[in-house]
Design a protein around this motif. Structure first.
Motif, PDB file in Angstrom:
ATOM      1  N   GLY A  70       0.834  -1.205   0.000  1.00 36.26           N
ATOM      2  CA  GLY A  70       0.000   0.000   0.000  1.00 36.26           C
ATOM      3  C   GLY A  70       0.864   1.249   0.000  1.00 36.26           C
ATOM      4  N   ASP A  71       0.447   2.249   0.762  1.00 31.67           N
ATOM      5  CA  ASP A  71       1.182   3.508   0.847  1.00 31.67           C
ATOM      6  C   ASP A  71       2.390   3.314   1.769  1.00 31.67           C
ATOM      7  OD1 ASP A  71       2.127   6.068   1.061  1.00 31.67           O
ATOM      8  OD2 ASP A  71       0.348   6.882   2.061  1.00 31.67           O
ATOM      9  N   VAL A  74       7.952   1.626   9.752  1.00 33.91           N
ATOM     10  CA  VAL A  74       9.157   0.819   9.546  1.00 33.91           C
ATOM     11  C   VAL A  74       9.206   0.422   8.079  1.00 33.91           C
ATOM     12  CG1 VAL A  74       9.193  -0.101  11.913  1.00 33.91           C
ATOM     13  CG2 VAL A  74       7.963  -1.336  10.110  1.00 33.91           C
ATOM     14  N   PRO A  75      10.367   0.067   7.545  1.00 37.62           N
ATOM     15  CA  PRO A  75      10.408  -0.439   6.168  1.00 37.62           C
ATOM     16  C   PRO A  75       9.598  -1.726   6.078  1.00 37.62           C
ATOM     17  CG  PRO A  75      12.610   0.174   6.923  1.00 37.62           C
ATOM     18  CD  PRO A  75      11.731   0.204   8.122  1.00 37.62           C
ATOM     19  N   PRO A  76       8.660  -1.838   5.138  1.00 39.27           N
ATOM     20  CA  PRO A  76       7.770  -2.997   5.098  1.00 39.27           C
ATOM     21  C   PRO A  76       8.480  -4.327   4.875  1.00 39.27           C
ATOM     22  CG  PRO A  76       7.436  -1.583   3.183  1.00 39.27           C
ATOM     23  CD  PRO A  76       8.287  -0.831   4.128  1.00 39.27           C
ATOM     24  N   PHE A  77       9.650  -4.291   4.249  1.00 36.44           N
ATOM     25  CA  PHE A  77      10.420  -5.518   4.078  1.00 36.44           C
ATOM     26  C   PHE A  77      11.716  -5.483   4.882  1.00 36.44           C
ATOM     27  CE2 PHE A  77       7.936  -5.160   0.072  1.00 36.44           C
ATOM     28  CZ  PHE A  77       7.151  -6.299   0.256  1.00 36.44           C
ATOM     29  N   GLY A  78      11.730  -4.681   5.937  1.00 33.29           N
ATOM     30  CA  GLY A  78      12.929  -4.535   6.748  1.00 33.29           C
ATOM     31  C   GLY A  78      13.055  -5.531   7.874  1.00 33.29           C
ATOM     32  N   ALA A  79      11.940  -6.196   8.252  1.00 33.12           N
ATOM     33  CA  ALA A  79      11.951  -7.162   9.354  1.00 33.12           C
ATOM     34  C   ALA A  79      12.539  -6.547  10.621  1.00 33.12           C
ATOM     35  CB  ALA A  79      12.710  -8.428   8.972  1.00 33.12           C
ATOM     36  N   MET A 116      -2.925  -8.510  10.036  1.00 26.65           N
ATOM     37  CA  MET A 116      -2.657  -9.023   8.695  1.00 26.65           C
ATOM     38  C   MET A 116      -3.247  -8.089   7.641  1.00 26.65           C
ATOM     39  SD  MET A 116      -5.061 -12.419   8.653  1.00 26.65           S
ATOM     40  CE  MET A 116      -6.798 -12.385   9.115  1.00 26.65           C
ATOM     41  N   HIS A 117      -2.464  -7.866   6.599  1.00 25.57           N
ATOM     42  CA  HIS A 117      -2.801  -6.990   5.476  1.00 25.57           C
ATOM     43  C   HIS A 117      -2.811  -5.505   5.856  1.00 25.57           C
ATOM     44  CE1 HIS A 117      -4.971 -10.292   2.880  1.00 25.57           C
ATOM     45  NE2 HIS A 117      -3.912 -10.755   3.522  1.00 25.57           N
ATOM     46  N   ALA A 118      -2.473  -5.171   7.078  1.00 27.86           N
ATOM     47  CA  ALA A 118      -2.528  -3.784   7.537  1.00 27.86           C
ATOM     48  C   ALA A 118      -1.172  -3.094   7.359  1.00 27.86           C
ATOM     49  CB  ALA A 118      -2.934  -3.729   9.000  1.00 27.86           C
ATOM     50  N   VAL A 119      -1.193  -1.759   7.397  1.00 26.96           N
ATOM     51  CA  VAL A 119       0.049  -1.002   7.518  1.00 26.96           C
ATOM     52  C   VAL A 119       0.671  -1.331   8.873  1.00 26.96           C
ATOM     53  CG1 VAL A 119       0.973   1.341   7.803  1.00 26.96           C
ATOM     54  CG2 VAL A 119      -0.683   0.861   5.987  1.00 26.96           C
ATOM     55  N   ASP A 120       2.008  -1.428   8.906  1.00 27.13           N
ATOM     56  CA  ASP A 120       2.738  -1.797  10.126  1.00 27.13           C
ATOM     57  C   ASP A 120       2.322  -3.174  10.645  1.00 27.13           C
ATOM     58  OD1 ASP A 120       4.354   0.421  10.176  1.00 27.13           O
ATOM     59  OD2 ASP A 120       3.160   1.511  11.644  1.00 27.13           O
ATOM     60  N   GLU A 121       2.134  -4.114   9.721  1.00 29.80           N
ATOM     61  CA  GLU A 121       1.865  -5.506  10.108  1.00 29.80           C
ATOM     62  C   GLU A 121       2.972  -5.988  11.039  1.00 29.80           C
ATOM     63  OE1 GLU A 121       1.177  -9.864   7.913  1.00 29.80           O
ATOM     64  OE2 GLU A 121       1.338  -8.029   6.714  1.00 29.80           O
TER      65      GLU A 121
END
Length: 380
Positions: free
Chosen positions: A76-77, A83-88, A352-357
């Motif tokens: 999404g946005d 946090v970086p969405p793929f930063g773990a 799940m599926h949310a921003v900041d999962e």
């Protein structure tokens, strides 16, 4: 040396596997499982990546399977993420990132549990992992492709657990023993265009569509069954694309989504929808064309040895007795149920599926412990 499910989840989150991209997630898992003695096969179909992994002999008397997916929905946005969405990123006792909850943690937990279990206490039987990269998309070439390949190659699971998030509030409070069916229907209503000042010269499709949607939404499909809450029908769109207020449009479209119990089938509901569409078409003198997609039929794995074993393991590791439920949306269990008995158990699914999962790291460890106990009890 045991496999850390938190570290494995983090590594999977760093793989940008937005459907249909593989993103390196299955390559990572194949390396881990191969090192633990699993025979791994890539079962890719029509550009979709899938992984089949088996430890033990083909055709073993007992073969316990895990099913899950490594693909994720878009972020999404990205600017809305903290946090970086793929930063773990791991902070505040949480592991953050797209797929942390749905469902890279579940895959990591059962992969770690399976790898350690067969290494430390090799069972009398087979352990199978069927992992897809096409659950969040159309799901036509994911778990379905894996099951097709298994049938063609003499591979089979005796029982299966899908590791989707199942708990609504706290870890351990719910498992799934079935799912409602899901279907969508689209209605194209065609009349005759005309001037809004002379409605008698036109055939307005909008009142017909409104009447049809009202009839469908007002109808009580059922009151629920022994293991299912009542079926639901939601009107999801009504539109014409008409921007002129002095024009009666020639056509309009509406759509509904139905989540249904075992009191119905996709075919029986299709017949009902068609009869209602035909009734409105005759009443208003318009044409109504209907298109239907059944995403999955309702199914139930009746409470028995498999669900009891899973519930016992959840209680032992979390202290919580899970409710046996059929609530929620669909999952790939709708495909697995045609292959073998299947239940679902996984994490709390709030983000799940949310921003900041994100997911509590201790829940990931607890989930691995549950899966390990299930394997131990199954092969005991």
């Amino acid at each position: 040396m045991t496999t850390d499910p938190v570290a494995l989840t983090a590594d999977l989150i760093r793989c940008p596997s937005v459907t249909p991209a593989e993103g390196g997630a299955l390559v990572l898992l194949e390396g881990l499982l191969s090192a633990a003695g699993f025979t791994c096969t890539r079962v890719d179909r029509n550009g979709t990546s899938n992984l089949f992994a088996r430890w033990g002999n083909r055709g073993a008397n007992r073969s316990f399977g895990f099913n899950g997916h490594t693909d994720v929905v878009p972020v999404g946005d990205e600017s809305a993420w903290t946090v970086p969405p793929f930063g773990a990123v791991e902070k505040d006792g949480m592991l953050w990132g797209r797929g942390a909850t749905d469902m890279k943690s579940g895959v990591a937990a059962f992969a770690a549990a399976a790898a350690d279990f067969v290494t430390e206490t090799p069972p009398d039987g087979a352990v199978i992992l069927a992992i897809t990269g096409d659950e969040e998309g159309d799901a036509t070439d994911g778990t379905v492709a894996l099951l097709d390949w298994m049938k063609e190659n003499g591979e089979a699971m005796t029982d299966c657990l899908v590791g989707e998030p199942t708990c609504p509030e706290i870890m351990g409070d719910m498992m799934k023993i079935g799912r409602r069916g899901s279907m969508s229907a689209w209605f194209d209503v065609t009349g005759v265009q005309g001037h809004a000042a002379y409605p008698h010269r036109a055939k307005n499709p909008l009142p017909a569509l409104a009447r049809l949607m009202d009839r469908l939404a007002s109808h009580e499909l059922d009151k629920g069954t022994d293991h299912f809450d009542a079926s639901t029908l939601a009107v999801v769109t009504m539109d014409t694309g008409n921007t002129a207020t002095n024009v009666i449009p020639a056509a309009c479209r509406g759509a509904v989504n139905i989540r249904f119990t075992d009191a119905h089938t996709g075919a029986s509901l299709t017949d009902w929808l068609q009869s209602e569409a035909d009734r409105v078409a005759e009443e208003f003198g318009v044409k109504v064309a209907m298109r239907v997609k059944v995403s999955g039929e309702s199914f139930l794995t009746p409470p028995g040895p498999l669900s009891a074993m899973v519930a016992k393991a959840v209680k032992a590791e979390t202290g919580v007795t899970p409710e046996m439920s059929t609530s929620g949306g669909t999952s790939d269990a709708r495909f697995v149920k045609d292959h073998c008995p299947v239940v679902e158990f996984g994490l709390v699914g709030k983000t799940m599926h949310a921003v900041d999962e994100r997911v509590p790291v201790e829940d990931i460890r607890a989930l691995k412990a549950v899966y390990t106990r299930i394997l131990r009890d199954y092969f005991a």
